[in-house]
Design a protein around this motif. Structure first.
Motif, PDB file in Angstrom:
ATOM      1  N   ALA A 123       0.828  -1.210   0.000  1.00 37.84           N
ATOM      2  CA  ALA A 123       0.000   0.000   0.000  1.00 37.84           C
ATOM      3  C   ALA A 123       0.861   1.258   0.000  1.00 37.84           C
ATOM      4  O   ALA A 123       0.598   2.210  -0.743  1.00 37.84           O
ATOM      5  CB  ALA A 123      -0.928  -0.009   1.217  1.00 37.84           C
ATOM      6  N   ILE A 124       1.904   1.265   0.827  1.00 45.12           N
ATOM      7  CA  ILE A 124       2.788   2.430   0.891  1.00 45.12           C
ATOM      8  C   ILE A 124       3.481   2.652  -0.450  1.00 45.12           C
ATOM      9  O   ILE A 124       3.550   3.773  -0.968  1.00 45.12           O
ATOM     10  CB  ILE A 124       3.819   2.250   2.012  1.00 45.12           C
ATOM     11  CG1 ILE A 124       3.116   2.255   3.381  1.00 45.12           C
ATOM     12  CG2 ILE A 124       4.892   3.349   1.965  1.00 45.12           C
ATOM     13  CD1 ILE A 124       3.996   1.768   4.510  1.00 45.12           C
ATOM     14  N   GLY A 125       3.998   1.568  -1.034  1.00 46.40           N
ATOM     15  CA  GLY A 125       4.668   1.684  -2.323  1.00 46.40           C
ATOM     16  C   GLY A 125       3.736   2.171  -3.411  1.00 46.40           C
ATOM     17  O   GLY A 125       4.102   3.014  -4.242  1.00 46.40           O
ATOM     18  N   LEU A 126       2.496   1.660  -3.427  1.00 47.89           N
ATOM     19  CA  LEU A 126       1.529   2.051  -4.453  1.00 47.89           C
ATOM     20  C   LEU A 126       1.126   3.511  -4.305  1.00 47.89           C
ATOM     21  O   LEU A 126       1.072   4.259  -5.292  1.00 47.89           O
ATOM     22  CB  LEU A 126       0.293   1.157  -4.356  1.00 47.89           C
ATOM     23  CG  LEU A 126      -0.816   1.421  -5.385  1.00 47.89           C
ATOM     24  CD1 LEU A 126      -0.294   1.157  -6.794  1.00 47.89           C
ATOM     25  CD2 LEU A 126      -2.031   0.556  -5.095  1.00 47.89           C
ATOM     26  N   ILE A 127       0.852   3.946  -3.086  1.00 51.94           N
ATOM     27  CA  ILE A 127       0.446   5.335  -2.865  1.00 51.94           C
ATOM     28  C   ILE A 127       1.555   6.295  -3.285  1.00 51.94           C
ATOM     29  O   ILE A 127       1.313   7.282  -3.985  1.00 51.94           O
ATOM     30  CB  ILE A 127       0.077   5.551  -1.385  1.00 51.94           C
ATOM     31  CG1 ILE A 127      -1.212   4.799  -1.040  1.00 51.94           C
ATOM     32  CG2 ILE A 127      -0.084   7.039  -1.077  1.00 51.94           C
ATOM     33  CD1 ILE A 127      -1.506   4.731   0.440  1.00 51.94           C
ATOM     34  N   CYS A 128       2.778   5.990  -2.880  1.00 52.44           N
ATOM     35  CA  CYS A 128       3.896   6.898  -3.196  1.00 52.44           C
ATOM     36  C   CYS A 128       4.172   6.950  -4.694  1.00 52.44           C
ATOM     37  O   CYS A 128       4.343   8.029  -5.264  1.00 52.44           O
ATOM     38  CB  CYS A 128       5.147   6.455  -2.443  1.00 52.44           C
ATOM     39  SG  CYS A 128       5.091   6.744  -0.660  1.00 52.44           S
ATOM     40  N   SER A 129       4.204   5.788  -5.336  1.00 50.78           N
ATOM     41  CA  SER A 129       4.578   5.755  -6.750  1.00 50.78           C
ATOM     42  C   SER A 129       3.473   6.275  -7.657  1.00 50.78           C
ATOM     43  O   SER A 129       3.747   6.836  -8.722  1.00 50.78           O
ATOM     44  CB  SER A 129       4.972   4.329  -7.163  1.00 50.78           C
ATOM     45  OG  SER A 129       3.877   3.441  -6.995  1.00 50.78           O
TER      46      SER A 129
END
Length: 277
Positions: free
Chosen positions: A111-117
């Protein structure tokens, strides 16, 4: 015609803040006063330069995501005012089901990776994640106590709490197995009397990743590709190709020794950090 309006960063920044609460084992729901005091400065410091700081907007409108609950206030027409939220004693946060999923390490990393990218391009990711209590997610190695790094040069030692120490035999084994040749590019860094390489954990042993210190979670890399892998510039896909994260273009094929079995779950975790879950 006016230019196309850029989407606000209010919602993704708020979601990261809420994930940070879960990672810190805080309550999933936050009262409006707490929300405003904590999220408002984040929107000011990491939102778009021309965007108004309106924490009431994500507090209320994240409900449309299906992941977010608002309690203590009836459905008004439009966005409720800050004074109305305060009077009602409203609170907001992830739904019970979403919070349950996001307490799992892999789902949280993805989730963190998807939101940031996807939504926060151009934002200082490291600074933002640090502010919301997710600093270790800015790199694959995580936060290493005592100032240690993950290149095999500075093992971690116990101070006032129990902290893992890298197995130096595993580090040496992975390097010897590949003859100090980088598994990504094949380069061997020459020194005066030998060669130099670095042992990189796929799922970092530092907080918050808590990966295992075992051969199936290690790669032998040159310094350049160790940094790129650790800082999420490259990743390894299901077919052992090594694409660049910014473009998806495949630049290398990972080199594998017959005696080196890499667990796919660690690669999946790293891809999640890259927003490729």
């Amino acid at each position: 015609m006016p230019g196309k309006q850029r989407p606000s960063r209010h919602k993704p920044i708020t979601l990261l803040w809420a994930i940070g609460r879960l990672a810190a084992e805080r309550e999933r729901m936050a009262e409006w006063q707490t929300f405003r005091e904590e999220v408002g400065p984040l929107l000011r410091d990491f939102g778009l330069a021309d965007s108004r700081v309106t924490p009431e907007y994500p507090f209320w409108h994240l409900r449309s995501s299906g992941l977010w609950d608002v309690e203590g206030i009836e459905d008004p027409k439009g966005t409720p005012t800050p004074s109305r939220l305060a009077e009602a004693g409203a609170s907001a946060g992830f739904s019970r089901d979403a919070a349950k999923v996001l307490r799992r390490s892999l789902a949280r990393a993805e989730a963190i990776g998807l939101i940031c990218s996807t939504y926060l391009g151009g934002v200082d990711r490291e600074a933002l994640l640090d502010r919301v209590g997710l600093g270790g997610y800015a790199s694959a190695s995580g936060e290493l106590p005592d100032g240690g790094d993950d290149g095999g040069r500075a093992p971690r030692r116990s101070r006032t709490s129990s902290q893992p120490v890298r197995d130096s035999q595993l580090v040496e084994r992975i390097k010897v197995m590949y003859g100090h040749a980088c598994q990504v590019c094949g380069a061997r860094v020459e020194t005066q009397h030998s060669h130099y390489s670095e042992a990189a954990h796929i799922r970092g042993i530092g907080r918050p990743h808590h990966g295992p210190d075992r051969l199936s979670n290690l790669l032998c890399l040159c310094p350049n590709h160790h940094v790129e892998f650790d800082r999420l510039a490259i990743y390894i896909d299901e077919d052992w190709a090594v694409p660049r994260n910014s473009t998806g273009n495949v630049e290398y094929q990972l080199k594998l020794h017959a005696d080196h079995v890499i667990e796919q779950e660690y690669l999946e975790y790293h891809r999640g950090l890259c927003g490729r879950g």
